[in-house]
Scaffold this motif. Structure first.
Motif, PDB file in Angstrom:
ATOM      1  N   ASP A   1       0.861  -1.171   0.000  1.00  0.00           N
ATOM      2  CA  ASP A   1       0.000   0.000   0.000  1.00  0.00           C
ATOM      3  C   ASP A   1       0.899   1.222   0.000  1.00  0.00           C
ATOM      4  N   ALA A   2       0.431   2.337  -0.556  1.00  0.00           N
ATOM      5  CA  ALA A   2       1.336   3.466  -0.777  1.00  0.00           C
ATOM      6  C   ALA A   2       0.824   4.777  -0.224  1.00  0.00           C
ATOM      7  N   ASN A   3      -0.193   4.747   0.632  1.00  0.00           N
ATOM      8  CA  ASN A   3      -0.681   6.018   1.184  1.00  0.00           C
ATOM      9  C   ASN A   3       0.225   6.486   2.315  1.00  0.00           C
ATOM     10  N   PRO A   4       0.097   7.743   2.765  1.00  0.00           N
ATOM     11  CA  PRO A   4       1.016   8.277   3.796  1.00  0.00           C
ATOM     12  C   PRO A   4       1.031   7.469   5.087  1.00  0.00           C
ATOM     13  N   ASP A   5      -0.115   6.966   5.540  1.00  0.00           N
ATOM     14  CA  ASP A   5      -0.144   6.172   6.770  1.00  0.00           C
ATOM     15  C   ASP A   5       0.609   4.855   6.594  1.00  0.00           C
ATOM     16  N   ALA A   6       0.532   4.290   5.403  1.00  0.00           N
ATOM     17  CA  ALA A   6       1.268   3.062   5.124  1.00  0.00           C
ATOM     18  C   ALA A   6       2.772   3.332   5.145  1.00  0.00           C
ATOM     19  N   ILE A   7       3.175   4.421   4.513  1.00  0.00           N
ATOM     20  CA  ILE A   7       4.593   4.777   4.487  1.00  0.00           C
ATOM     21  C   ILE A   7       5.119   4.967   5.908  1.00  0.00           C
ATOM     22  N   ALA A   8       4.318   5.637   6.746  1.00  0.00           N
ATOM     23  CA  ALA A   8       4.729   5.854   8.138  1.00  0.00           C
ATOM     24  C   ALA A   8       4.895   4.527   8.870  1.00  0.00           C
ATOM     25  N   ALA A   9       4.040   3.565   8.577  1.00  0.00           N
ATOM     26  CA  ALA A   9       4.153   2.241   9.209  1.00  0.00           C
ATOM     27  C   ALA A   9       5.426   1.539   8.769  1.00  0.00           C
ATOM     28  N   TYR A  10       5.810   1.687   7.499  1.00  0.00           N
ATOM     29  CA  TYR A  10       7.039   1.066   7.028  1.00  0.00           C
ATOM     30  C   TYR A  10       8.249   1.686   7.734  1.00  0.00           C
ATOM     31  N   GLU A  11       8.214   2.995   7.885  1.00  0.00           N
ATOM     32  CA  GLU A  11       9.318   3.665   8.568  1.00  0.00           C
ATOM     33  C   GLU A  11       9.443   3.176  10.013  1.00  0.00           C
ATOM     34  N   ASP A  12       8.288   3.001  10.682  1.00  0.00           N
ATOM     35  CA  ASP A  12       8.314   2.495  12.059  1.00  0.00           C
ATOM     36  C   ASP A  12       8.906   1.096  12.130  1.00  0.00           C
ATOM     37  N   ALA A  13       8.800   0.364  11.030  1.00  0.00           N
ATOM     38  CA  ALA A  13       9.346  -0.998  10.972  1.00  0.00           C
ATOM     39  C   ALA A  13      10.766  -1.011  10.418  1.00  0.00           C
ATOM     40  N   SER A  14      11.405   0.164  10.374  1.00  0.00           N
ATOM     41  CA  SER A  14      12.796   0.319   9.911  1.00  0.00           C
ATOM     42  C   SER A  14      12.961  -0.020   8.435  1.00  0.00           C
ATOM     43  N   LEU A  15      11.908   0.212   7.660  1.00  0.00           N
ATOM     44  CA  LEU A  15      11.973   0.073   6.213  1.00  0.00           C
ATOM     45  C   LEU A  15      12.070   1.465   5.589  1.00  0.00           C
ATOM     46  N   PRO A  16      12.630   1.569   4.394  1.00  0.00           N
ATOM     47  CA  PRO A  16      12.702   2.877   3.737  1.00  0.00           C
ATOM     48  C   PRO A  16      11.306   3.431   3.462  1.00  0.00           C
ATOM     49  N   SER A  17      11.212   4.736   3.423  1.00  0.00           N
ATOM     50  CA  SER A  17       9.930   5.377   3.113  1.00  0.00           C
ATOM     51  C   SER A  17       9.663   5.388   1.614  1.00  0.00           C
ATOM     52  N   ASP A  18      10.660   5.023   0.818  1.00  0.00           N
ATOM     53  CA  ASP A  18      10.537   4.997  -0.639  1.00  0.00           C
ATOM     54  C   ASP A  18      10.267   3.553  -1.074  1.00  0.00           C
ATOM     55  N   ILE A  19       9.060   3.283  -1.533  1.00  0.00           N
ATOM     56  CA  ILE A  19       8.697   1.917  -1.932  1.00  0.00           C
ATOM     57  C   ILE A  19       9.536   1.447  -3.109  1.00  0.00           C
ATOM     58  N   ASN A  20       9.866   2.356  -4.015  1.00  0.00           N
ATOM     59  CA  ASN A  20      10.702   1.959  -5.148  1.00  0.00           C
ATOM     60  C   ASN A  20      12.078   1.516  -4.683  1.00  0.00           C
ATOM     61  N   ALA A  21      12.578   2.147  -3.625  1.00  0.00           N
ATOM     62  CA  ALA A  21      13.871   1.721  -3.066  1.00  0.00           C
ATOM     63  C   ALA A  21      13.749   0.316  -2.487  1.00  0.00           C
ATOM     64  N   ILE A  22      12.631   0.034  -1.863  1.00  0.00           N
ATOM     65  CA  ILE A  22      12.398  -1.322  -1.336  1.00  0.00           C
ATOM     66  C   ILE A  22      12.357  -2.319  -2.485  1.00  0.00           C
ATOM     67  N   ARG A  23      11.658  -1.964  -3.547  1.00  0.00           N
ATOM     68  CA  ARG A  23      11.467  -2.887  -4.668  1.00  0.00           C
ATOM     69  C   ARG A  23      12.774  -3.181  -5.399  1.00  0.00           C
ATOM     70  N   ASN A  24      13.709  -2.285  -5.296  1.00  0.00           N
ATOM     71  CA  ASN A  24      14.979  -2.467  -6.001  1.00  0.00           C
ATOM     72  C   ASN A  24      15.996  -3.272  -5.190  1.00  0.00           C
ATOM     73  N   ASP A  25      15.598  -3.711  -3.991  1.00  0.00           N
ATOM     74  CA  ASP A  25      16.496  -4.477  -3.127  1.00  0.00           C
ATOM     75  C   ASP A  25      15.784  -5.777  -2.750  1.00  0.00           C
ATOM     76  N   ASP A  26      16.343  -6.902  -3.190  1.00  0.00           N
ATOM     77  CA  ASP A  26      15.662  -8.178  -2.980  1.00  0.00           C
ATOM     78  C   ASP A  26      15.480  -8.486  -1.493  1.00  0.00           C
ATOM     79  N   GLY A  27      16.460  -8.173  -0.681  1.00  0.00           N
ATOM     80  CA  GLY A  27      16.349  -8.420   0.757  1.00  0.00           C
ATOM     81  C   GLY A  27      15.269  -7.574   1.395  1.00  0.00           C
ATOM     82  N   LEU A  28      15.222  -6.291   0.999  1.00  0.00           N
ATOM     83  CA  LEU A  28      14.177  -5.414   1.527  1.00  0.00           C
ATOM     84  C   LEU A  28      12.797  -5.857   1.053  1.00  0.00           C
TER      85      LEU A  28
END
Length: 653
Positions: free
Chosen positions: A458-485
């Motif tokens: 999901d890509a809305n602002p609340d979703a992005i904030a949840a990813y950040e809280d889980a120590s994931l990047p706020s940029d989904i494309n950055a996540i998609r470009n890293d197999d481990g992420l």
């Protein structure tokens, strides 16, 4: 020992000897609770009316002799409490005897026998019945019984003074049925919001206050008549909920018994204890099977998905005819479970535009779910799951739905889904589930196949904030470009959705009537996540995590939906790969009866062949969707030989 006891003991010993070869061992920390009701002495009062669960004095003596001869040890509730707290251990083969309804026969017949055998027991009384004046009539279901058929408060006080008897509450005045829906179905008063043709449903606050007042009156009358408050509440008809348990605990009634036929372990919660219901037809062999923990286990599930859109009709006469046809079909089919759609989806897009039960947030197409579920449970004797969306509720504009990072908008190729990262959405969905639990009757939940995220969601602002809280990047494309992420992100979303379904389960279960069936959960899983493991990140679904989170994993075994070239071989492969990861007891395979690509029914013979294939591969629990009971598709005569379970239970060796 008296002569009659010697004779009966000999007969019972024969039973014990005949079945001891298959007797299962009882653990030191378990106990069995059994439930009796009224006892009649046919030799003294042959004219006495015998009602459900009534047994004769001679039969009760047979049971007591079996307990004595078999080495079973009747215990008190206090012994169980003490053992749980680390005190004196329970004796081997412990059993707790309970008697419900407060019949006079407990004083006249049972109490002397308890003294003779030195057996402790619990007696649960209905306060309002005891308050009926001498010579009056006690309301008993649809009839009345003479006041003298029940204990007096003086007798209750005498019994309570005995170290062998603990008096429990059976409510003050909740032992009756109330109208629970517009169709007039009568349901247990303690767990039902009353329907009134003029004012509609009793509000949540009114319902809670009614139960609370009953508990307060129970406590007050016990204090006045016995000098103490009860600590056990035995809910009428074995029907209670988390809400009623919480209210009872406010008044010191911390313990209750269900009518769930299962043994208890000392480390289980004593908030609710399982209990076996005994009647005149319960054989000595069955009693011994219960007491020795050789209980009957359910066979494999046979599940029919019922779409309430098939039952609904704007013409109430036609709708009632549709319901009758459904009940008749399920009754003679030989299945034991129905997944019953609780939401309206007439356009077939999988999104709930309306619901089939009263609720706070969506239109009600018809107040139909409770009526159909109750009829299926009572007339067809099946377990009913409420089949509900997790996210796919269309609340209209002004709400945040799941969005795709590529467009910033909802994906037109997937269900419209409320974003679970938005707290307001979560609150609304929880309230929908809570309304389902309060205003309908069901045995479990099937979570729809809408609980997924693609690898772009999901890509809305609340979703992005949840990813950040889980120590994931706020940029989904950055996540998609890293197999481990990507792997970490997929696991995070899988767990996030699962955790949300736990919240929904708790919300639905708070007011839901608990009776004689275990509350279980099942969740739909896309077959592609089993056949192509890398696809788990495309859906945020994983079969092993589902097995850890739910009672059943409902694999969508639908070869034409997955465009399988060879449906039979595809099903075999799916079964083998699923069984390699999850036990057969937890797997449910859901077949399709419609080819949605061609919009045509799949021949009944082909569906029956699929059932044979799955059984050959070791799949025990099988269902299909949808059941077109109006057109007899699939054909019952074709399906029943391979799909029906015939008898419902088997004994455990």
């Amino acid at each position: 020992m008296t002569l009659w006891r010697v004779i009966l003991l000999g007969a019972v010993l024969l039973v014990v000897v005949n079945i001891q070869q298959v007797q299962a061992a009882r653990s030191p920390n378990d106990y069995v609770v059994i439930s009796y009701h009224d006892i009649v002495d046919a030799s003294v009062t042959p004219e006495m009316d015998i009602y459900s669960q009534t047994i004769t004095r001679s039969r009760l003596i047979e049971h007591f002799n079996l307990i004595d001869a078999g080495g079973y040890q009747p215990v008190s509730l206090q012994q169980i409490i003490d053992a749980k707290a680390g005190g004196l251990p329970l004796p081997d083969k412990a059993v707790l005897l309970t008697f419900d309804d407060g019949y006079r026969s407990f004083y006249d017949i049972v109490f002397p026998l308890l003294q003779l055998y030195n057996f402790p027991a619990v007696q649960a009384v209905v306060g309002s019945w005891l308050d009926v004046p001498a010579g009056g009539q006690v309301p008993y279901g649809s009839i009345t019984l003479p006041r003298e058929r029940f204990l007096s408060w003086a007798q209750v006080k005498t019994l309570d003074a005995s170290p062998l008897v603990e008096i429990a509450s059976h409510s003050y005045g909740l032992h009756y049925g109330v109208v629970g829906n517009p169709m007039g179905n009568e349901q247990a008063a303690a767990v039902t919001s009353i329907w009134n043709a003029y004012s509609g449903y009793e509000s949540e606050a009114e319902y809670l206050e009614r139960v609370r007042q009953d508990m307060a009156q129970t406590q007050r009358r016990f204090q006045e008549q016995t000098g103490r408050s009860p600590r056990i509440i035995v809910w009428p008809y074995g029907a209670y909920s988390e809400a009623t348990l919480n209210i009872a605990a406010e008044y010191g009634m911390d313990y209750t018994f269900s009518l769930l036929s299962a043994p208890n372990q000392l480390n289980d919660s004593m908030r609710t204890m399982n209990r076996y219901l005994i009647d005149q037809e319960t054989s000595l062999q069955t009693i011994d099977e219960i007491l020795s923990n050789r209980v009957w286990e359910p066979e494999e599930l046979r599940i029919v998905h019922v779409d309430l859109d098939y039952v609904y009709d704007p013409d109430p006469i036609q709708q009632e005819q549709n319901l009758d046809r459904l009940i008749e079909r399920i009754s003679r089919y030989g299945v034991n479970t129905v997944y019953l759609q609780a939401y309206a989806d007439p356009d077939g897009d999988g999104v709930a535009d309306a619901l089939y039960f009263p609720n706070r947030h969506l239109p009600v197409r018809a107040d139909l779910f409770n009526r159909v579920a109750w009829q299926l449970k009572k007339r067809a004797n099946v377990k009913v799951y409420a089949w509900m969306p997790v996210l796919s509720f269309d609340l209209g504009t002004g709400y945040q739905y799941v969005t795709d990072v590529r467009t910033g908008a909802e994906s037109p190729d997937n269900y419209r889904r409320l974003s679970p990262y938005v707290q307001e959405n979560r609150r609304i969905i929880r309230e929908i589930y809570q309304d389902l639990g309060r205003l309908t009757k069901f045995d479990g939940l099937l979570f729809h196949d809408d609980a997924f995220f693609t690898d772009f969601e999901d890509a809305n602002p609340d979703a992005i904030a949840a990813y950040e809280d889980a120590s994931l990047p706020s940029d989904i494309n950055a996540i998609r470009n890293d197999d481990g992420l990507m792997t970490t992100w997929a696991r995070f979303k899988t767990a996030y959705l699962t955790d949300f379904t736990y919240e929904l389960e708790q919300a639905a279960n708070y007011y839901r009537q608990a009776d004689n069936k275990v509350f279980t959960t099942s969740r739909n899983l896309y077959a592609v996540t089993v056949m192509e493991p890398r696809s788990q990140r495309w859906f945020a679904q994983d079969i092993q995590s589902f097995a850890a989170g739910y009672d059943f994993v409902a694999v969508m075994a639908m070869p034409y939906m997955e465009e399988a070239e060879n449906p039979d071989e595809w099903l075999r492969a799916l079964a083998q790969r699923s069984l390699a990861q999850v036990s057969a007891e937890q797997l449910v395979f859901e077949l399709q009866t419609q080819n949605w690509h061609t919009q045509t029914p799949i021949p009944s013979e082909e569906i029956a062949q699929w059932v044979r294939i799955l059984r050959e591969e070791g799949i025990k629990n099988i269902g299909y969707y949808p059941d077109d009971f109006l057109q007899n598709h699939p054909d019952v005569n074709v399906m029943r030989p391979v799909f029906s379970i015939g008898r419902r239970f088997r004994a455990t060796p």
